[in-house]
Design a protein around this motif. Structure first.
Motif, PDB file in Angstrom:
ATOM      1  N   PRO A 117      -0.574  -7.963   2.167  1.00  0.00           N
ATOM      2  CA  PRO A 117      -1.101  -8.294   1.589  1.00  0.00           C
ATOM      3  C   PRO A 117      -2.154  -7.284   1.167  1.00  0.00           C
ATOM      4  O   PRO A 117      -2.786  -8.151  -0.192  1.00  0.00           O
ATOM      5  CB  PRO A 117      -1.813  -9.205   3.059  1.00  0.00           C
ATOM      6  CG  PRO A 117      -2.294  -8.396   3.790  1.00  0.00           C
ATOM      7  CD  PRO A 117      -0.194  -8.279   3.776  1.00  0.00           C
ATOM      8  N   ASP A 118      -2.561  -6.011   1.561  1.00  0.00           N
ATOM      9  CA  ASP A 118      -3.169  -4.759   0.918  1.00  0.00           C
ATOM     10  C   ASP A 118      -2.872  -3.787   1.243  1.00  0.00           C
ATOM     11  O   ASP A 118      -1.931  -3.928   1.710  1.00  0.00           O
ATOM     12  CB  ASP A 118      -4.128  -5.014   1.492  1.00  0.00           C
ATOM     13  CG  ASP A 118      -4.512  -5.068   2.804  1.00  0.00           C
ATOM     14  OD1 ASP A 118      -4.304  -4.328   3.065  1.00  0.00           O
ATOM     15  OD2 ASP A 118      -5.339  -5.623   3.706  1.00  0.00           O
ATOM     16  N   LEU A 119      -3.443  -2.255  -0.031  1.00  0.00           N
ATOM     17  CA  LEU A 119      -2.476  -1.083   0.703  1.00  0.00           C
ATOM     18  C   LEU A 119      -2.764  -0.842   1.956  1.00  0.00           C
ATOM     19  O   LEU A 119      -1.976   0.428   2.129  1.00  0.00           O
ATOM     20  CB  LEU A 119      -3.620  -0.104  -0.252  1.00  0.00           C
ATOM     21  CG  LEU A 119      -3.648  -0.539  -1.427  1.00  0.00           C
ATOM     22  CD1 LEU A 119      -4.003   0.740  -2.739  1.00  0.00           C
ATOM     23  CD2 LEU A 119      -1.700  -0.909  -2.118  1.00  0.00           C
ATOM     24  N   ALA A 120      -3.951  -1.063   3.026  1.00  0.00           N
ATOM     25  CA  ALA A 120      -3.261  -0.428   4.297  1.00  0.00           C
ATOM     26  C   ALA A 120      -2.575  -1.365   4.265  1.00  0.00           C
ATOM     27  O   ALA A 120      -2.179  -0.363   5.736  1.00  0.00           O
ATOM     28  CB  ALA A 120      -4.962  -1.170   4.744  1.00  0.00           C
ATOM     29  N   SER A 121      -2.985  -2.442   5.041  1.00  0.00           N
ATOM     30  CA  SER A 121      -1.715  -2.314   5.468  1.00  0.00           C
ATOM     31  C   SER A 121       0.170  -1.863   5.354  1.00  0.00           C
ATOM     32  O   SER A 121       0.594  -2.259   6.111  1.00  0.00           O
ATOM     33  CB  SER A 121      -1.624  -4.387   5.577  1.00  0.00           C
ATOM     34  OG  SER A 121      -2.186  -4.501   6.172  1.00  0.00           O
ATOM     35  N   ALA A 122      -0.129  -1.833   4.329  1.00  0.00           N
ATOM     36  CA  ALA A 122       1.229  -1.304   3.553  1.00  0.00           C
ATOM     37  C   ALA A 122       1.208  -0.023   3.805  1.00  0.00           C
ATOM     38  O   ALA A 122       2.569   0.922   3.950  1.00  0.00           O
ATOM     39  CB  ALA A 122       1.454  -1.443   1.812  1.00  0.00           C
ATOM     40  N   ARG A 149       2.004  -7.852  -1.961  1.00  0.00           N
ATOM     41  CA  ARG A 149       1.484  -9.021  -3.124  1.00  0.00           C
ATOM     42  C   ARG A 149      -0.171  -9.567  -3.344  1.00  0.00           C
ATOM     43  O   ARG A 149      -0.569 -10.041  -1.943  1.00  0.00           O
ATOM     44  CB  ARG A 149       2.563 -10.613  -2.640  1.00  0.00           C
ATOM     45  CG  ARG A 149       1.993 -11.627  -3.090  1.00  0.00           C
ATOM     46  CD  ARG A 149       3.125 -12.848  -3.556  1.00  0.00           C
ATOM     47  NE  ARG A 149       3.511 -14.276  -4.357  1.00  0.00           N
ATOM     48  CZ  ARG A 149       4.085 -14.338  -3.792  1.00  0.00           C
ATOM     49  NH1 ARG A 149       4.385 -15.072  -2.359  1.00  0.00           N
ATOM     50  NH2 ARG A 149       3.988 -15.847  -4.544  1.00  0.00           N
ATOM     51  N   PRO A 150      -1.138  -9.464  -3.858  1.00  0.00           N
ATOM     52  CA  PRO A 150      -2.335  -9.193  -4.311  1.00  0.00           C
ATOM     53  C   PRO A 150      -2.745 -11.112  -4.016  1.00  0.00           C
ATOM     54  O   PRO A 150      -1.857 -12.069  -4.992  1.00  0.00           O
ATOM     55  CB  PRO A 150      -2.529  -8.419  -5.474  1.00  0.00           C
ATOM     56  CG  PRO A 150      -0.941  -7.660  -6.471  1.00  0.00           C
ATOM     57  CD  PRO A 150      -0.483  -8.610  -5.109  1.00  0.00           C
ATOM     58  N   ASN A 151      -3.756 -10.976  -3.711  1.00  0.00           N
ATOM     59  CA  ASN A 151      -4.289 -12.174  -4.573  1.00  0.00           C
ATOM     60  C   ASN A 151      -5.549 -12.174  -5.562  1.00  0.00           C
ATOM     61  O   ASN A 151      -6.259 -13.423  -5.156  1.00  0.00           O
ATOM     62  CB  ASN A 151      -4.912 -13.128  -3.002  1.00  0.00           C
ATOM     63  CG  ASN A 151      -5.887 -11.871  -1.978  1.00  0.00           C
ATOM     64  OD1 ASN A 151      -6.604 -11.269  -2.568  1.00  0.00           O
ATOM     65  ND2 ASN A 151      -5.766 -12.520  -0.954  1.00  0.00           N
ATOM     66  N   GLN A 168      -4.788  -2.486 -13.378  1.00  0.00           N
ATOM     67  CA  GLN A 168      -5.973  -2.397 -12.125  1.00  0.00           C
ATOM     68  C   GLN A 168      -5.835  -3.749 -11.123  1.00  0.00           C
ATOM     69  O   GLN A 168      -5.515  -4.572 -11.986  1.00  0.00           O
ATOM     70  CB  GLN A 168      -7.373  -2.868 -13.291  1.00  0.00           C
ATOM     71  CG  GLN A 168      -8.089  -2.926 -12.331  1.00  0.00           C
ATOM     72  CD  GLN A 168      -9.276  -3.302 -13.815  1.00  0.00           C
ATOM     73  OE1 GLN A 168      -9.605  -2.923 -14.654  1.00  0.00           O
ATOM     74  NE2 GLN A 168     -10.634  -3.750 -12.854  1.00  0.00           N
ATOM     75  N   PHE A 169      -5.915  -3.126 -10.478  1.00  0.00           N
ATOM     76  CA  PHE A 169      -6.650  -4.240  -9.342  1.00  0.00           C
ATOM     77  C   PHE A 169      -7.658  -3.944  -7.963  1.00  0.00           C
ATOM     78  O   PHE A 169      -8.085  -3.171  -7.923  1.00  0.00           O
ATOM     79  CB  PHE A 169      -4.969  -5.519  -8.919  1.00  0.00           C
ATOM     80  CG  PHE A 169      -4.907  -4.086  -7.840  1.00  0.00           C
ATOM     81  CD1 PHE A 169      -5.181  -4.436  -6.187  1.00  0.00           C
ATOM     82  CD2 PHE A 169      -4.066  -2.700  -8.053  1.00  0.00           C
ATOM     83  CE1 PHE A 169      -3.861  -3.818  -5.151  1.00  0.00           C
ATOM     84  CE2 PHE A 169      -3.575  -1.679  -7.012  1.00  0.00           C
ATOM     85  CZ  PHE A 169      -4.084  -2.347  -5.162  1.00  0.00           C
ATOM     86  N   ASN A 170      -8.107  -4.940  -8.277  1.00  0.00           N
ATOM     87  CA  ASN A 170      -9.567  -5.016  -6.701  1.00  0.00           C
ATOM     88  C   ASN A 170      -8.838  -4.509  -5.348  1.00  0.00           C
ATOM     89  O   ASN A 170      -8.151  -6.042  -4.811  1.00  0.00           O
ATOM     90  CB  ASN A 170     -10.523  -6.661  -7.731  1.00  0.00           C
ATOM     91  CG  ASN A 170     -11.348  -5.877  -8.404  1.00  0.00           C
ATOM     92  OD1 ASN A 170     -10.794  -4.554  -9.087  1.00  0.00           O
ATOM     93  ND2 ASN A 170     -11.856  -7.352  -8.628  1.00  0.00           N
ATOM     94  N   ASP A 171      -8.369  -3.697  -4.770  1.00  0.00           N
ATOM     95  CA  ASP A 171      -8.250  -3.682  -3.173  1.00  0.00           C
ATOM     96  C   ASP A 171      -9.219  -3.744  -2.107  1.00  0.00           C
ATOM     97  O   ASP A 171      -9.829  -2.143  -3.063  1.00  0.00           O
ATOM     98  CB  ASP A 171      -7.283  -2.853  -2.784  1.00  0.00           C
ATOM     99  CG  ASP A 171      -6.291  -2.657  -1.689  1.00  0.00           C
ATOM    100  OD1 ASP A 171      -5.510  -3.889  -1.251  1.00  0.00           O
ATOM    101  OD2 ASP A 171      -7.009  -1.944  -0.905  1.00  0.00           O
TER     102      ASP A 171
END
Length: 249
Positions: A117-122, A149-151, A168-171
């Motif tokens: 779901p996010d960079l930290a998890s990945a 898979r960003p939300n 650009q995306f907000n993580d």
């Protein structure tokens, strides 16, 4: 044995197939590819010695085996992990064989299965924020490839100042800018941006089409205004759910 006469490695060979989900531009004509082992759901990055480079001739659009969503038999492979590139497997380009193209729905199901779901998890704690980007220190990290898979809203655009394509995306509620290395966004020279492709994908993202991000850590290099080499995070592939496979994103 490779063309230079060097044995692959003192390991038992494995036969392996992958479902390609990373197709990355490098200095033309070289490319980098990676995929998911459908048996283990782990990422695999095929690598070669310098005498057997992976080039554009191996792309599906050039008559080769590799393309987004393609099932490719790599032949015999030998693991050569070196953190963070724990996914590296040595193979011979002449052995790579296109089996078939995975159906779009099946490909999306596979990406969803392996996605985070996010960079930290990945990428775990080794991934650190450096300004507007992310990087991993040399020799650190458990992996260099992931699917996210960003939300949140994604913005694909060419940076006005440097003329580079970025996403650009907000993580974690902070904007992140990823350099886009997906070879499908570039012309054959792998430097000129395919403006019409970018505009089409950007329009679909604005319309709310969902997407999967194929993320990778580049080989270590020293970025401008940085004090040392790092493995910088980049976007190796962008998969929109309305057109998940093929030579056009």
């Amino acid at each position: 044995m490779p063309a230079d006469g060097r044995a692959l490695a003192p390991y038992t060979y494995d036969q392996m197939r992958i479902v390609v989900n990373h197709v990355t531009r490098m200095s033309s004509p070289r490319i980098c590819v990676a995929g998911i082992n459908p048996e283990t759901f782990e990422h695999v990055r095929p690598t070669t010695p310098q005498t057997d480079p992976i080039t554009r001739t191996l792309l599906r659009e050039e008559g080769g085996p590799f393309g987004m969503g393609a099932i490719v038999d790599l032949g015999e492979v030998v693991p050569e992990p070196s953190p963070p590139e724990t996914e590296d497997h040595l193979f011979r380009t002449a052995d790579a064989r296109h089996v078939e193209d995975m159906a779009g729905d099946d490909f999306l199901e596979l990406l969803n299965e392996v996605s985070a779901p996010d960079l930290a998890s990945a990428f775990g704690s080794a991934l650190e924020r450096v300004g507007w980007k992310y990087a991993v220190e040399v020799g650190c990290g458990e992996r260099s490839l992931a699917v996210v898979r960003p939300n949140k809203r994604l913005i694909l655009a060419v940076d006005d100042k440097f003329g580079k394509l970025q996403l650009q995306f907000n993580d974690l509620d902070r904007p992140t800018y990823l350099p886009v290395t997906d070879v499908r966004f570039y012309e054959e020279d792998q430097a000129t941006i395919e403006t019409s492709v970018v505009e089409d994908v950007a329009r679909r993202l604005r319309r709310g089409v969902d997407a999967f991000l194929m993320l990778g850590l580049a080989r270590a290099y020293q970025a401008t205004n940085d004090d040392r080499e790092r493995h910088w995070l980049q976007l190796n592939g962008l998969c929109l759910t309305d057109n998940p496979v093929g030579d056009t994103p």
